[in-house]
Motif scaffolding. Structure first.
Motif, PDB file in Angstrom:
ATOM      1  N   ASP A   1       0.611  -1.189   0.080  1.00 25.84           N
ATOM      2  CA  ASP A   1       0.087  -0.162  -0.030  1.00 25.84           C
ATOM      3  C   ASP A   1       0.741   1.292  -0.001  1.00 25.84           C
ATOM      4  OD1 ASP A   1      -2.066  -1.726   0.124  1.00 25.84           O
ATOM      5  OD2 ASP A   1      -2.610  -1.520   2.323  1.00 25.84           O
ATOM      6  N   PHE A   2       2.069   1.219   0.228  1.00 28.03           N
ATOM      7  CA  PHE A   2       2.888   2.389   0.617  1.00 28.03           C
ATOM      8  C   PHE A   2       4.121   2.632  -0.584  1.00 28.03           C
ATOM      9  CE2 PHE A   2       0.224   2.250   4.370  1.00 28.03           C
ATOM     10  CZ  PHE A   2      -0.078   3.658   4.315  1.00 28.03           C
ATOM     11  N   ARG A   3       4.747   1.513  -0.421  1.00 27.72           N
ATOM     12  CA  ARG A   3       6.241   1.456  -1.169  1.00 27.72           C
ATOM     13  C   ARG A   3       6.045   1.820  -2.510  1.00 27.72           C
ATOM     14  NH1 ARG A   3      10.924  -3.455  -0.997  1.00 27.72           N
ATOM     15  NH2 ARG A   3      12.092  -2.304  -2.529  1.00 27.72           N
ATOM     16  N   GLY A   4       6.921   3.015  -2.585  1.00 26.93           N
ATOM     17  CA  GLY A   4       7.011   3.577  -4.133  1.00 26.93           C
ATOM     18  C   GLY A   4       5.537   4.101  -4.586  1.00 26.93           C
ATOM     19  N   LYS A   5       4.657   4.432  -3.504  1.00 26.06           N
ATOM     20  CA  LYS A   5       3.391   5.077  -4.102  1.00 26.06           C
ATOM     21  C   LYS A   5       2.924   6.248  -3.438  1.00 26.06           C
ATOM     22  CE  LYS A   5       1.347   0.363  -4.719  1.00 26.06           C
ATOM     23  NZ  LYS A   5       0.174  -0.540  -4.063  1.00 26.06           N
ATOM     24  N   LYS A   6       2.028   7.026  -4.045  1.00 29.36           N
ATOM     25  CA  LYS A   6       1.721   8.067  -3.503  1.00 29.36           C
ATOM     26  C   LYS A   6       0.333   7.997  -2.627  1.00 29.36           C
ATOM     27  CE  LYS A   6       1.140  13.152  -4.636  1.00 29.36           C
ATOM     28  NZ  LYS A   6       1.133  14.066  -6.077  1.00 29.36           N
TER      29      LYS A   6
ATOM     30  N   ASP B   1      -2.442   9.594   0.013  1.00 28.47           N
ATOM     31  CA  ASP B   1      -2.596  10.970   0.685  1.00 28.47           C
ATOM     32  C   ASP B   1      -1.942  12.166   0.276  1.00 28.47           C
ATOM     33  OD1 ASP B   1      -4.942   9.633   1.675  1.00 28.47           O
ATOM     34  OD2 ASP B   1      -3.633   9.123   3.717  1.00 28.47           O
ATOM     35  N   GLY B   2      -1.566  12.233  -0.999  1.00 27.37           N
ATOM     36  CA  GLY B   2      -0.869  13.292  -1.475  1.00 27.37           C
ATOM     37  C   GLY B   2       0.853  13.402  -1.246  1.00 27.37           C
ATOM     38  N   ARG B   3       0.965  12.321  -0.623  1.00 26.72           N
ATOM     39  CA  ARG B   3       2.276  12.116  -0.061  1.00 26.72           C
ATOM     40  C   ARG B   3       3.164  10.827  -0.881  1.00 26.72           C
ATOM     41  NH1 ARG B   3       3.885  11.089   6.092  1.00 26.72           N
ATOM     42  NH2 ARG B   3       6.365  11.168   6.309  1.00 26.72           N
TER      43      ARG B   3
END
Length: 313
Positions: free
Chosen positions: A161-166, A168-170
């Motif tokens: 869900d987070f690695r290398g992804k944007k 909530d605008g981050r």
């Protein structure tokens, strides 16, 4: 959701194979020649103006002359039900390919003491790890009460869900969970006699508390985590826990017994994530085919030097 569907599938497959005979990995190496050594390891060794042979001899000699260390290894391995040669192999691999051994055990104690009371924290871009894992994406992990499954779940959520992804605008780095949040000095840094990664320590803190009696680690106290993995006595407990976890994973998930092959346990100590690797082996061995797990360059050295290393014990 897909990671849990996969987990259920693997669990069912493993449950069905649990009644099959466990296969014992033959001694020695599956590869006649040593697998390639990574360029990063070669570069680190060149930078210290040393060689793999010299580094191997240094850690071997430290183990040979330090009877106190060998006694600690034997005691700790007994607490975790493993042969002490597995711990010797992991130490030899780490200090041959990743770091250079200090000349005395006392130096490791001094280094560990230097971290006591430090106020650094596990965080990324100003956000503490405890706040980060409180995000709704990690809600599914709350059902796990043991540290291994809890932090493994959190690592999986990071990857999915987070690695290398944007989010909530981050934008989040395309890097390992441990490198982003658990290494406040520089990415890839491990410490101490056992070269334990802080996230790995967090995963195994319940086992170490149960078997060795050391206090459980808390992600909000980064200084204490580093002190634990740098203190030789506690670090040895975490080394043994990693090896115990690897042996159990391969037996329970892949029906393969690696407990008599120090080169394989050393390989898994080096590469990590024994649960996922055991699942991958189990998948490869479905449908009638079968393949043994193989050692990497690090484990190959351990098996190759095994007669010499066994004499240390």
């Amino acid at each position: 959701m897909r990671r849990f569907i996969l987990a259920v599938f693997v669990s069912i497959a493993c449950a069905g194979s649990a009644f099959a005979d466990v296969r014992v990995v033959p001694p020695g190496n599956r590869n006649s020649d040593q697998p390639p050594i990574p360029g990063a390891s070669k570069q680190r060794t060149r930078e210290t103006k040393s060689s793999f042979d010299a580094k191997y001899e240094k850690i071997r000699d430290l183990l040979s002359r330090d009877k106190q260390l060998i006694a600690k290894i034997k005691k700790t391995s007994g607490q975790y039900g493993i042969d002490p040669i597995h711990m010797v192999g992991a130490l030899v691999g780490e200090h041959t390919y990743n770091v250079d051994a200090y000349d005395t055990l006392q130096t490791y104690y001094v280094k560990a003491a230097s971290y006591a009371g430090n106020s650094f924290r596990f965080a990324y871009d100003g956000e503490d790890i405890d706040s980060f894992v409180d995000r709704p994406q990690f809600a599914e992990c709350a059902k796990f009460s043991d540290s291994y499954r809890l932090w493994t779940c959190r690592e999986n959520v990071w990857d999915d869900d987070f690695r290398g992804k944007k989010v909530d605008g981050r934008k989040f780095p395309d890097n390992r969970f441990s490198a982003v949040f658990f290494q406040p000095f520089y990415a890839g840094q491990t410490f101490g006699l056992g070269q334990i990664n802080p996230l790995t320590a967090m995963m195994l803190t319940d086992m170490v508390h149960e078997k060795s009696g050391y206090p459980k680690l808390d992600e909000k106290d980064a200084g204490n985590v580093y002190r634990a993995i740098m203190d030789p006595d506690i670090s040895l407990a975490y080394m043994a826990a990693i090896i115990r976890r690897s042996i159990d994973d391969y037996r329970e998930i892949a029906n393969v017994d690696i407990s008599d092959n120090p080169g394989l346990t050393a390989t898994l100590f080096n590469v990590g994530d024994s649960t996922a690797r055991a699942r991958a082996l189990a998948r490869r061995n479905t449908g009638g085919g079968f393949s043994w797990p193989e050692e990497n360059y690090y484990g190959w050295l351990v098996n190759d030097k095994l007669p010499e290393l066994e004499k240390l014990l």
